[in-house]
Design a protein around this motif. Structure first.
Motif, PDB file in Angstrom:
ATOM      1  N   THR A   1       0.794  -1.233   0.000  1.00 28.08           N
ATOM      2  CA  THR A   1       0.000   0.000   0.000  1.00 28.08           C
ATOM      3  C   THR A   1       0.823   1.277   0.000  1.00 28.08           C
ATOM      4  O   THR A   1       0.259   2.361  -0.059  1.00 28.08           O
ATOM      5  CB  THR A   1      -0.959   0.000   1.211  1.00 28.08           C
ATOM      6  OG1 THR A   1      -1.909   1.053   1.058  1.00 28.08           O
ATOM      7  CG2 THR A   1      -0.201   0.181   2.516  1.00 28.08           C
ATOM      8  N   ASN A   2       2.152   1.182   0.055  1.00 25.90           N
ATOM      9  CA  ASN A   2       2.988   2.363   0.273  1.00 25.90           C
ATOM     10  C   ASN A   2       3.723   2.887  -0.964  1.00 25.90           C
ATOM     11  O   ASN A   2       4.431   3.892  -0.885  1.00 25.90           O
ATOM     12  CB  ASN A   2       4.057   2.058   1.333  1.00 25.90           C
ATOM     13  CG  ASN A   2       3.453   1.695   2.663  1.00 25.90           C
ATOM     14  OD1 ASN A   2       2.579   2.383   3.167  1.00 25.90           O
ATOM     15  ND2 ASN A   2       3.920   0.589   3.239  1.00 25.90           N
ATOM     16  N   MET A   3       3.594   2.218  -2.102  1.00 26.08           N
ATOM     17  CA  MET A   3       4.405   2.597  -3.258  1.00 26.08           C
ATOM     18  C   MET A   3       4.044   3.987  -3.777  1.00 26.08           C
ATOM     19  O   MET A   3       2.872   4.366  -3.837  1.00 26.08           O
ATOM     20  CB  MET A   3       4.268   1.584  -4.389  1.00 26.08           C
ATOM     21  CG  MET A   3       5.132   1.907  -5.610  1.00 26.08           C
ATOM     22  SD  MET A   3       4.935   0.714  -6.966  1.00 26.08           S
ATOM     23  CE  MET A   3       5.774  -0.705  -6.249  1.00 26.08           C
ATOM     24  N   VAL A   4       5.087   4.729  -4.157  1.00 28.41           N
ATOM     25  CA  VAL A   4       4.930   6.034  -4.805  1.00 28.41           C
ATOM     26  C   VAL A   4       5.649   5.980  -6.144  1.00 28.41           C
ATOM     27  O   VAL A   4       6.816   5.574  -6.216  1.00 28.41           O
ATOM     28  CB  VAL A   4       5.513   7.161  -3.934  1.00 28.41           C
ATOM     29  CG1 VAL A   4       5.608   8.474  -4.712  1.00 28.41           C
ATOM     30  CG2 VAL A   4       4.674   7.345  -2.670  1.00 28.41           C
ATOM     31  N   SER A   5       4.945   6.352  -7.196  1.00 31.99           N
ATOM     32  CA  SER A   5       5.614   6.525  -8.486  1.00 31.99           C
ATOM     33  C   SER A   5       5.909   8.007  -8.660  1.00 31.99           C
ATOM     34  O   SER A   5       5.150   8.862  -8.188  1.00 31.99           O
ATOM     35  CB  SER A   5       4.759   6.001  -9.633  1.00 31.99           C
ATOM     36  OG  SER A   5       3.559   6.733  -9.757  1.00 31.99           O
ATOM     37  N   TYR A   6       6.991   8.315  -9.351  1.00 33.13           N
ATOM     38  CA  TYR A   6       7.424   9.702  -9.492  1.00 33.13           C
ATOM     39  C   TYR A   6       8.208   9.857 -10.780  1.00 33.13           C
ATOM     40  O   TYR A   6       8.681   8.879 -11.369  1.00 33.13           O
ATOM     41  CB  TYR A   6       8.297  10.114  -8.298  1.00 33.13           C
ATOM     42  CG  TYR A   6       9.603   9.363  -8.199  1.00 33.13           C
ATOM     43  CD1 TYR A   6      10.763   9.865  -8.774  1.00 33.13           C
ATOM     44  CD2 TYR A   6       9.679   8.126  -7.548  1.00 33.13           C
ATOM     45  CE1 TYR A   6      11.971   9.168  -8.694  1.00 33.13           C
ATOM     46  CE2 TYR A   6      10.873   7.428  -7.462  1.00 33.13           C
ATOM     47  CZ  TYR A   6      12.011   7.950  -8.037  1.00 33.13           C
ATOM     48  OH  TYR A   6      13.193   7.269  -7.972  1.00 33.13           O
ATOM     49  N   GLY A   7       8.364  11.070 -11.221  1.00 29.88           N
ATOM     50  CA  GLY A   7       9.166  11.298 -12.411  1.00 29.88           C
ATOM     51  C   GLY A   7       8.886  12.646 -13.033  1.00 29.88           C
ATOM     52  O   GLY A   7       8.187  13.497 -12.462  1.00 29.88           O
ATOM     53  N   ILE A   8       9.442  12.838 -14.203  1.00 25.55           N
ATOM     54  CA  ILE A   8       9.230  14.034 -15.003  1.00 25.55           C
ATOM     55  C   ILE A   8       8.828  13.576 -16.392  1.00 25.55           C
ATOM     56  O   ILE A   8       9.571  12.829 -17.048  1.00 25.55           O
ATOM     57  CB  ILE A   8      10.481  14.925 -15.033  1.00 25.55           C
ATOM     58  CG1 ILE A   8      10.786  15.400 -13.601  1.00 25.55           C
ATOM     59  CG2 ILE A   8      10.301  16.102 -15.982  1.00 25.55           C
ATOM     60  CD1 ILE A   8      12.023  16.255 -13.475  1.00 25.55           C
ATOM     61  N   SER A   9       7.641  13.985 -16.806  1.00 26.77           N
ATOM     62  CA  SER A   9       7.036  13.454 -18.026  1.00 26.77           C
ATOM     63  C   SER A   9       7.956  13.600 -19.222  1.00 26.77           C
ATOM     64  O   SER A   9       8.608  14.633 -19.395  1.00 26.77           O
ATOM     65  CB  SER A   9       5.717  14.163 -18.312  1.00 26.77           C
ATOM     66  OG  SER A   9       5.925  15.550 -18.502  1.00 26.77           O
ATOM     67  N   THR A  10       8.031  12.561 -20.019  1.00 27.68           N
ATOM     68  CA  THR A  10       8.837  12.376 -21.237  1.00 27.68           C
ATOM     69  C   THR A  10      10.326  12.212 -20.946  1.00 27.68           C
ATOM     70  O   THR A  10      11.080  11.883 -21.863  1.00 27.68           O
ATOM     71  CB  THR A  10       8.639  13.505 -22.274  1.00 27.68           C
ATOM     72  OG1 THR A  10       9.323  14.697 -21.847  1.00 27.68           O
ATOM     73  CG2 THR A  10       7.169  13.796 -22.517  1.00 27.68           C
ATOM     74  N   LEU A  11      10.751  12.413 -19.684  1.00 22.91           N
ATOM     75  CA  LEU A  11      12.178  12.280 -19.362  1.00 22.91           C
ATOM     76  C   LEU A  11      12.467  10.984 -18.603  1.00 22.91           C
ATOM     77  O   LEU A  11      13.364  10.235 -18.972  1.00 22.91           O
ATOM     78  CB  LEU A  11      12.658  13.481 -18.549  1.00 22.91           C
ATOM     79  CG  LEU A  11      12.598  14.835 -19.255  1.00 22.91           C
ATOM     80  CD1 LEU A  11      13.098  15.939 -18.324  1.00 22.91           C
ATOM     81  CD2 LEU A  11      13.416  14.826 -20.548  1.00 22.91           C
TER      82      LEU A  11
END
Length: 232
Positions: A140-150
């Motif tokens: 239940t703890n996962m976080v997805s993250y990023g910068i779109s297209t990169l």
């Protein structure tokens, strides 16, 4: 032969080729310009929350339901999913915020996504933020993250090296080849059950030229001076 490190690649070059190669390698694309993340530590006044009806500033130092709330509008961020972004303070779990007085949970009444547009120049940058798993189960703890297209990535816990009850700093280098506006995002990524990962202290900064680069530039200057003396 002179050996140096640029990024993650180790290169070996004859002395005769160092001058041009160092300049092209260390400065290719130029030094990245700074990007500003607005309200990366969730310290800007978000008004009045629901369901607890807490004013943003009143939660600091409070306990129980008075120490947290869900806010429909948080400065700097576009929010989707849930009823808004849940913000907590030191006495909620309890967990001391990584930076300032507040941190965010990405699963208020359901998984939450937050985004904001940032302006990035050409070059290498670093995204960093603090993460902490709320629950003892990794489901239940996962976080997805990023910068779109990169790039995009995930962080989950508790696991070895990512314990519960403390902050783990996540750091990611990335390259921008075309200057422009990009979307920075964070998303609750596993069970949508009102229990999720915490984030705080979000920053995007240019990656500085490695110290080795400056040392090499100094060494090249010394070599040039020696050659001029020999010719004279």
């Amino acid at each position: 032969e002179m050996r140096f490190v640029t990024g993650v690649q180790t290169c070996a070059l004859p002395i005769s080729g160092v001058a041009a190669s160092v300049f092209l390698t260390a400065f290719a694309g130029g030094i990245a310009s700074a990007a500003t993340v607005t309200n990366g530590s969730f310290e800007m006044d978000a008004g009045t929350g629901t369901p607890n009806g807490n004013d943003f500033g009143s939660m600091v130092g409070a306990s129980g339901t008075n120490s947290w709330d869900i806010f429909k509008s948080v400065p700097g961020w576009t929010i989707s999913g849930s009823d808004g972004l849940e913000l907590q303070t030191a006495n909620t779990i309890p967990l001391t915020p990584f930076d300032g007085d507040y941190y965010a949970e990405l699963d208020g009444t359901e998984n939450t996504t937050i985004k904001q547009d940032i302006l990035l120049g050409v070059g290498w940058h670093n995204l960093s933020f603090a993460y902490s798993p709320r629950d003892s189960s990794i489901t239940t703890n996962m976080v997805s993250y990023g910068i779109s297209t990169l790039f995009g990535d995930t962080i989950n816990g508790p696991t070895v090296g990512v314990p519960q009850g403390v902050w783990t700093v996540v750091s990611k280098n990335f390259e921008v080849q075309t200057a422009g506006t990009y979307s920075l995002f964070f998303d609750g990524a596993t069970e949508s059950d009102s229990i999720g990962g915490f984030i705080d202290g979000i920053k995007v900064e240019p990656v500085p030229l490695p110290a080795a680069g400056f040392l090499l530039i100094g060494a090249l200057g010394g070599l040039a001076a020696m050659r001029r003396r020999k010719k004279s």
